[in-house]
Design a protein around this motif. Structure first.
Motif, PDB file in Angstrom:
ATOM      1  N   ARG A 118      -9.033   1.613  -2.899  1.00 46.29           N
ATOM      2  CA  ARG A 118      -8.264   0.557  -3.547  1.00 46.29           C
ATOM      3  C   ARG A 118      -9.179  -0.134  -4.534  1.00 46.29           C
ATOM      4  O   ARG A 118     -10.374  -0.307  -4.286  1.00 46.29           O
ATOM      5  CB  ARG A 118      -7.779  -0.482  -2.524  1.00 46.29           C
ATOM      6  N   GLY A 148      -7.677   5.832  -7.374  1.00 43.01           N
ATOM      7  CA  GLY A 148      -7.133   4.666  -6.695  1.00 43.01           C
ATOM      8  C   GLY A 148      -6.492   3.702  -7.670  1.00 43.01           C
ATOM      9  O   GLY A 148      -6.578   3.873  -8.892  1.00 43.01           O
ATOM     10  N   SER A 149      -5.861   2.696  -7.125  1.00 41.09           N
ATOM     11  CA  SER A 149      -5.227   1.664  -7.951  1.00 41.09           C
ATOM     12  C   SER A 149      -5.377   0.325  -7.251  1.00 41.09           C
ATOM     13  O   SER A 149      -5.712   0.264  -6.066  1.00 41.09           O
ATOM     14  CB  SER A 149      -3.741   1.982  -8.177  1.00 41.09           C
ATOM     15  N   GLU A 153      -8.002  -3.150 -11.487  1.00 42.32           N
ATOM     16  CA  GLU A 153      -8.079  -2.012 -12.406  1.00 42.32           C
ATOM     17  C   GLU A 153      -8.407  -2.442 -13.834  1.00 42.32           C
ATOM     18  O   GLU A 153      -9.297  -1.869 -14.483  1.00 42.32           O
ATOM     19  CB  GLU A 153      -6.774  -1.215 -12.381  1.00 42.32           C
ATOM     20  N   TRP A 174      -3.795   6.528  -8.454  1.00 42.02           N
ATOM     21  CA  TRP A 174      -3.603   6.799  -7.030  1.00 42.02           C
ATOM     22  C   TRP A 174      -3.200   8.253  -6.819  1.00 42.02           C
ATOM     23  O   TRP A 174      -2.349   8.781  -7.540  1.00 42.02           O
ATOM     24  CB  TRP A 174      -2.527   5.882  -6.465  1.00 42.02           C
ATOM     25  N   GLN A 175      -3.792   8.906  -5.820  1.00 40.38           N
ATOM     26  CA  GLN A 175      -3.483  10.285  -5.483  1.00 40.38           C
ATOM     27  C   GLN A 175      -3.212  10.388  -3.987  1.00 40.38           C
ATOM     28  O   GLN A 175      -3.917   9.781  -3.184  1.00 40.38           O
ATOM     29  CB  GLN A 175      -4.649  11.221  -5.853  1.00 40.38           C
ATOM     30  N   ASN A 176      -2.202  11.166  -3.624  1.00 46.55           N
ATOM     31  CA  ASN A 176      -1.863  11.316  -2.213  1.00 46.55           C
ATOM     32  C   ASN A 176      -2.735  12.331  -1.498  1.00 46.55           C
ATOM     33  O   ASN A 176      -2.975  12.223  -0.297  1.00 46.55           O
ATOM     34  CB  ASN A 176      -0.388  11.712  -2.062  1.00 46.55           C
TER      35      ASN A 176
END
Length: 282
Positions: A118, A148-149, A153, A174-176
């Motif tokens: 984060r 991330g976000s 940012e 953001w990446q899952n």
């Protein structure tokens, strides 16, 4: 059971009092870290609430040995405190195929440093950027990929510009699925001021990626300095730069392995046991 010893914990305490039930608290962050209280007025209030609630709980589950040790400042009785980290499906990460390769995506870099986090104040990604400013003076083709976000940012992107790091820092958003990032990076970086555990560090090691991290969370418990990672003091830019340069130059020989972690069934049994402690408490 309450997910934290703060607002949720206070609600749990009042409900337990109302129904004559026993209270089980979970602690996922190192609230006794000086950095936690310094972060905001609300955090200082949360520390006071936690110091009141923990001695009144029948049992407490914490996610790291570091947090359990810190609770000695809150209560003299630690027998009701159990350590149960966050469950991580290590086998899934090991088996995951590489669907995108950082080295192919960013061929302008020769070394690849990854942050997955984060974008929030306690993660202290500003420290990582300041360290990068020193690193690229010696190795100008090192790239930092930030996945991330979060609320910081815009501030972080502004700092990248101020430090003239536009050619060396990439924000991926953001990446899952992080497995491919871990597997194609040369180094995973965590620069937090405090952590409860540090799930991404464990995931990186499971994927075979060496780690440099600040002395927070699972440092000393999962990451052992000079063996499967390098641990530096919180906020110490000089030590951080030295650790990164050591890995990039090859002087620091890391073997990114993990100690044995519980299977899902073993983990659930331990989770149940932590609740059983509550039932057995007097």
């Amino acid at each position: 059971t309450a997910q934290d010893p703060f607002e949720c914990g206070l609600a749990g305490y009042l409900i337990a009092r109302m129904f004559g039930a026993r209270l089980h608290l979970q602690v996922h962050t190192d609230f006794m870290s000086q950095h936690f209280a310094r972060e905001s007025f609300f955090n200082r209030v949360r520390v006071r609430v936690a110091k009141f609630l923990i001695p009144h709980a029948a049992a407490v589950r914490v996610v790291s040995r570091r947090i359990k040790d810190s609770l000695s400042l809150v209560t003299r009785h630690l027998s009701h405190v159990s350590v149960l980290p966050i469950f991580i499906d290590v086998d899934r990460i090991i088996r995951a195929p590489i669907t995108h390769d950082l080295k192919k995506k960013y061929p302008q870099f020769e070394k690849y440093i990854l942050i997955a986090s984060r974008l929030s104040p306690e993660k202290n990604i500003e420290l990582a950027l300041e360290a990068m400013s020193a690193v690229v003076k010696k190795y100008p083709k090192v790239g930092l990929i930030i996945v991330g976000s979060g609320a910081e940012e815009a501030l972080l992107k502004k700092l990248v510009t101020e430090l003239s790091l536009e050619k060396n820092v990439v924000f991926e958003g953001w990446q899952n699925d992080l497995a491919s990032y871990y597997k194609t990076a040369d180094l995973f970086l965590l620069t937090s001021n405090y952590e409860g555990y540090g799930m991404t560090v464990v995931e990186a090691l499971a994927a075979g990626c060496g780690v440099v991290m600040t002395d927070v969370g699972c440092a000393g418990e999962i990451v052992h300095n000079g063996k499967n990672g390098l641990v530096v003091p919180v906020g110490d830019k000089t030590a951080l730069v030295g650790a990164i340069l050591g890995v990039i130059s090859g002087k620091a020989k890391l073997v990114p392995n993990l100690p044995k972690l519980p299977t899902k069934d073993e983990y659930l049994a331990q989770y149940r046991a932590s609740w059983q402690d509550t039932l057995n408490a007097f």
